[in-house]
Design an enzyme around this catalytic site. Structure first.
Site, short mmCIF file in Angstrom:
data_model
loop_
_atom_site.label_atom_id
_atom_site.label_comp_id
_atom_site.label_asym_id
_atom_site.label_seq_id
_atom_site.Cartn_x
_atom_site.Cartn_y
_atom_site.Cartn_z
N VAL A 93 0.94 -1.13 -0.03
CA VAL A 93 0.06 -0.08 -0.06
C VAL A 93 0.80 1.26 -0.02
CG1 VAL A 93 -1.96 -1.18 1.03
CG2 VAL A 93 -0.09 0.26 2.35
N LYS A 147 -11.42 -3.16 12.66
CA LYS A 147 -10.57 -2.65 13.68
C LYS A 147 -9.32 -2.98 13.66
CE LYS A 147 -11.78 -5.64 17.54
NZ LYS A 147 -10.27 -5.90 18.15
N HIS A 239 -15.76 -3.74 21.36
CA HIS A 239 -16.93 -4.79 21.71
C HIS A 239 -17.78 -4.54 22.96
CE1 HIS A 239 -14.65 -7.00 18.77
NE2 HIS A 239 -13.97 -7.58 19.71
#
EC number: 1.1.1.49
Length: 489
Positions: A93, A147, A239
């Site tokens: 990337v 995440k 969470h």
């Protein structure tokens, strides 16, 4: 309302050779394809740094399916059909020409494309720039973000700003796989599909709420990530606060992305920030040492890591929500590694009856407890008081009796899906209801950043606890000073 349900013909899967792809993403996509839920002409292009041909990636994917699919799901013809959808592109990337190469390979994306992006926080910005350069940010492209979205509020804002520079919020899908779990969605059905809970679902009816996510595993293969994150960032920010919001939110007017996420965001705005001077009294932090788990002797965290560290593997928190519904009701959060058992559950303890008519006859009452178990089993259990059979000549004997709803048993004929199946399908079809909005993410980080700042201000270091236990003994004191006991049965 659900999203546009516009069929897509391309899915671009970042991190396609990683552990998440092998365990969750590829089996989930196969499951959707097996049931005819993927668009008929949709291709799936995997992208990662590894040099690999299309055929090599298909072989890699088949090995992942062979390893992680249940035996009854392994149908040779259907696996072969699914593998035909797969292509692969090598991607670094940081090299913009790699994105140009992917653009040339994928060709026209005007019919729609979904992107699943899983990358280190430091690589979000160059990745987004590369996607924009490749022409992958137009109106028919949706992006899913796995995440961690940063490691604090500042870095999370940088990531959100980078993504928002080319994607509007209505095309950004932030994943929290807990929201794809069937039992988590049953929280909404339990609360808002049954009339008898709502009158007591407040400070008048509930004494305390406990949310526990306990793991028996240690570092496994996550040492590099975990030691820089710790339990607070890894589990609470994501969470556990989402579970808290589902328990505490006001009734939404509709089951859609705006109504549900608006109500969750209101909870986070009412979540009392813990001041530095209160952090030592309202939080406990720990790090597992040697011990025994499931009868096996295991090393401590520092021995597994191989270097000194003050990263917490356990955290317990007393949280408060400052609004009309929840004023005075403590929410206890607890998560840790190398715990006594593997368990994710929410325990809601109701207040005792205001007067016991049985006291003069020896009958002892216990407060009712509603338990929502997320894993390893999936069930909802209500403990109620019942009279033991007998003539009662020596007094009235009462005991707790469980009313059980086992989702595994009640829906035994229905295949239990991986959470990522639902979330990937919603990304492909354009339904944001079960995804996390930017204001939620940043409110969660702001709250946990204040706790971490309090640890630093008070020079709090994690206390050692034995592997196979329920964490440091101070976590017991956290609740017992309020007259509350953790639900560990």
């Amino acid at each position: 309302m659900p999203g546009t349900r516009q069929p897509l013909d391309k899915l671009l899967l970042f991190g396609a050779t990683g552990d998440l792809a092998q365990r969750m993403l590829l089996p989930s996509l196969y499951g959707l394809d097996e049931d005819g839920l993927l668009p008929a002409d949709m291709t799936i292009t995997g992208a990662a740094r590894s040099e690999m041909s299309d055929d090599a990636f298909r072989k890699f994917a088949k090995e992942a399916l062979d390893k992680f699919l249940p035996a009854d799901r392994k149908e040779k013809d259907k696996i072969a059909s699914f593998l035909k959808r797969l292509n692969y592109q090598t991607l670094d990337v940081t090299k913009m020409d790699h994105f140009t190469r992917i653009s040339d390979e994928l060709g026209d994306t005007s019919k729609g494309m979904a992107i699943f992006l899983s990358t280190a926080p430091s690589l979000f910005e160059p990745t987004i720039k590369g996607l924009d350069k490749a022409g992958f940010t137009h109106g028919n492209v949706r992006i899913g973000l796995e995440k961690p979205l940063g490691y604090d509020l500042a870095s999370s804002r940088e990531i959100n700003d980078a993504v928002a520079s080319v994607f509007p919020e209505d095309r950004i899908y932030r994943f929290d796989h807990y929201l794809g779990k069937e039992t988590v969605q049953n929280i909404l059905a339990l609360r808002f599909g049954n009339s008898f809970f709502e009158p007591v679902w407040n400070a008048q009816g509930i004494d305390n709420v406990q949310i526990t996510i306990a793991e028996t595993v240690g570092l496994e293969e996550r040492a590099g990530y975990y030691d820089g994150a710790g339990a607070l960032r890894d589990m609470v920010t994501n969470h556990m606060l989402q579970l808290l919001a589902l328990i505490a939110m006001e009734p939404p007017a509709r089951y859609d992305k705006d109504a549900i996420r608006d109500e969750k965001a209101k909870v986070f705005r009412c979540l009392r920030q813990i001041a530095p001077e209160d952090v030592p009294h309202n939080t406990v932090t720990g790090q597992y040492g040697p011990g025994a788990v499931d009868g096996q002797i295991v090393k401590g965290y520092l021995d597994e890591l191989g270097k000194p560290s003050v990263t917490e593997t356990f955290v317990a928190i007393k949280a408060n929500i400052d609004n009309w519904r929840w004023q005075g009701v403590p929410f206890y959060l607890r998560t840790g590694k190398r715990m006594a058992v593997r368990r994710s559950e929410i325990a809601i303890q109701f207040k005792p009856v205001p007067h016991s008519m049985f006291a003069g006859r020896g009958g002892l009452l216990q407060p009712n407890v509603l338990t929502i178990r997320l894993q390893p089993e999936e069930y909802i259990q209500m403990l109620i008081m019942a009279k033991e059979p007998g003539l009662d000549r020596d007094g009235v004997h009462l005991r707790e009796v469980p009313l059980n709803l086992s989702l595994d048993a009640e829906f035994a004929g229905t295949r239990r899906r991986i959470a990522y199946e639902r979330l990937l399908l919603d990304l492909i079809e354009g339904d944001q209801t079960l995804f996390v909005r930017r204001d939620e993410v940043e409110a969660q980080w702001a709250w946990t950043d204040a706790i971490r700042a309090g640890w630093a201000a008070n020079d709090m270091k994690p206390k050692s606890y034995a592997s196979g236990s329920w964490g440091p003994s101070t976590s017991i004191a956290l609740t017992e000073r309020d007259g509350v006991t953790w639900q560990d049965d």
